[in-house]
Design an enzyme around this catalytic site. Structure first.
Site, PDB file in Angstrom:
ATOM      1  N   HIS A   1     -39.751   9.430 -75.033  1.00 24.29           N
ATOM      2  CA  HIS A   1     -39.236   8.107 -75.342  1.00 24.29           C
ATOM      3  C   HIS A   1     -39.679   7.695 -76.741  1.00 24.29           C
ATOM      4  O   HIS A   1     -40.866   7.534 -77.019  1.00 24.29           O
ATOM      5  CB  HIS A   1     -39.649   7.036 -74.334  1.00 24.29           C
TER       6      HIS A   1
ATOM      7  N   HIS B   1     -29.316  11.763 -68.455  1.00 28.44           N
ATOM      8  CA  HIS B   1     -29.813  10.668 -67.610  1.00 28.44           C
ATOM      9  C   HIS B   1     -28.620   9.870 -67.093  1.00 28.44           C
ATOM     10  O   HIS B   1     -28.228   8.848 -67.668  1.00 28.44           O
ATOM     11  CB  HIS B   1     -30.754   9.767 -68.411  1.00 28.44           C
TER      12      HIS B   1
ATOM     13  N   THR C   1     -32.733   0.570 -71.779  1.00 26.59           N
ATOM     14  CA  THR C   1     -33.278   1.924 -71.746  1.00 26.59           C
ATOM     15  C   THR C   1     -34.528   1.899 -70.879  1.00 26.59           C
ATOM     16  O   THR C   1     -35.042   0.823 -70.548  1.00 26.59           O
ATOM     17  CB  THR C   1     -33.610   2.418 -73.169  1.00 26.59           C
TER      18      THR C   1
ATOM     19  N   ARG D   1     -15.110   4.646 -77.503  1.00 25.01           N
ATOM     20  CA  ARG D   1     -13.741   4.786 -77.999  1.00 25.01           C
ATOM     21  C   ARG D   1     -12.763   5.209 -76.905  1.00 25.01           C
ATOM     22  O   ARG D   1     -11.565   4.942 -76.981  1.00 25.01           O
ATOM     23  CB  ARG D   1     -13.730   5.821 -79.139  1.00 25.01           C
TER      24      ARG D   1
ATOM     25  N   GLU E   1     -32.512  13.217 -65.350  1.00 21.87           N
ATOM     26  CA  GLU E   1     -33.357  12.041 -65.155  1.00 21.87           C
ATOM     27  C   GLU E   1     -32.592  11.000 -64.357  1.00 21.87           C
ATOM     28  O   GLU E   1     -31.370  10.877 -64.500  1.00 21.87           O
ATOM     29  CB  GLU E   1     -33.741  11.426 -66.505  1.00 21.87           C
TER      30      GLU E   1
END
Length: 253
Positions: A201, A43, A109, A18, A72
């Site tokens: 994960h 990350h 990802t 947004r 990460e």
């Protein structure tokens, strides 16, 4: 008992969709800590489609040493625009832990870990730099791998993070035994080499308990996507507490 580190990347994804500064990742940080989580994970990526370097700095200030801070990223990611490079960012904000992930811009990802037999030599330099920054170093690895852990320990790696995506899919499919066994074998081999174990994960409230019951030696789980998904319906504070309850019950059986 396993510690919960909450990945707040999805807060930044919502904000970026947004523009502006809502939802506020700093407010989310305070909420997660107040709910009892023992860590915050971010990350940052060079393309800045999730958290940005400014977020990394702001969250570091918001944490203020109250819980562990885990960054990460790809240690080979160079500087690009506002992104100073993963090693430089770690050196600047001094997180408690740096988790090395072989991701690229083309990946939606993280979907695989490092091959330690193949990658150990090129990891040695970045690991040494991260250790000079004072970070504990963890490296993302696939379940089922049992080699390269002695070499990892020798270059200064402290932990592995087991990639639990395949386990989560197997659990959803109703047959997680083989995937759990692969994770357990990897954990046992890493522990034998003197490494500690993290995992993450696609872990969620349904599959987290069985995973920790089978792998009680896991020091930390990093959970983001599923936790933020749950929080859309139950609220962030309640959801963090629910995940902590799942962890507690896994160790009380």
């Amino acid at each position: 008992m396993t510690r919960l580190s909450v990945n707040l990347n999805k807060i930044a994804v919502l904000r970026n969709s947004r523009g502006g500064d809502r939802p506020d990742i700093v407010q989310a940080t305070h909420t997660v800590i107040a709910a009892g989580a023992q860590g915050i994970t971010l990350h940052p990526r060079p393309d800045m489609r999730h958290v940005r370097p400014a977020d990394v700095r702001a969250v570091a200030a918001a944490i203020g040493g109250r819980v562990e801070y885990n960054l990460e990223g790809n240690p080979f990611a160079p500087a690009r625009g506002e992104y100073p490079g993963f090693l430089a960012l770690v050196d600047e904000v001094r997180p408690d832990q740096a988790t090395l992930v072989p991701d690229s811009d083309s990946q939606i990802t993280s979907d695989h870990g490092f091959d330690l037999d193949r990658d150990i030599e090129r990891l040695a330099g970045p690991v040494a730099a991260l250790k000079r920054s004072g970070a504990r170093v963890s490296v993302f690895v696939d379940a089922g791998g049992t080699s390269g852990f002695d070499q990892a320990r020798a270059i200064g790696i402290d932990r592995i993070e087991i990639y639990t995506g395949p386990y989560a899919q197997a659990h959803a499919d109703g047959d997680a035994l083989k995937a759990l066994e692969q994770c357990a074998v990897t954990a046992q081999a890493a522990l034998a080499a003197g490494l500690e174990i993290n995992a993450g994960h696609d872990l969620n409230q349904l599959n987290l308990g069985p995973f920790l019951h089978a792998l009680p030696t896991v020091a930390e789980v990093s959970i983001g996507h599923a936790l933020i998904d749950d929080a859309l319906y139950a609220g962030l504070d309640a959801t963090v507490r629910a995940y902590l309850d799942v962890i507690g019950k896994a160790f009380s059986r």
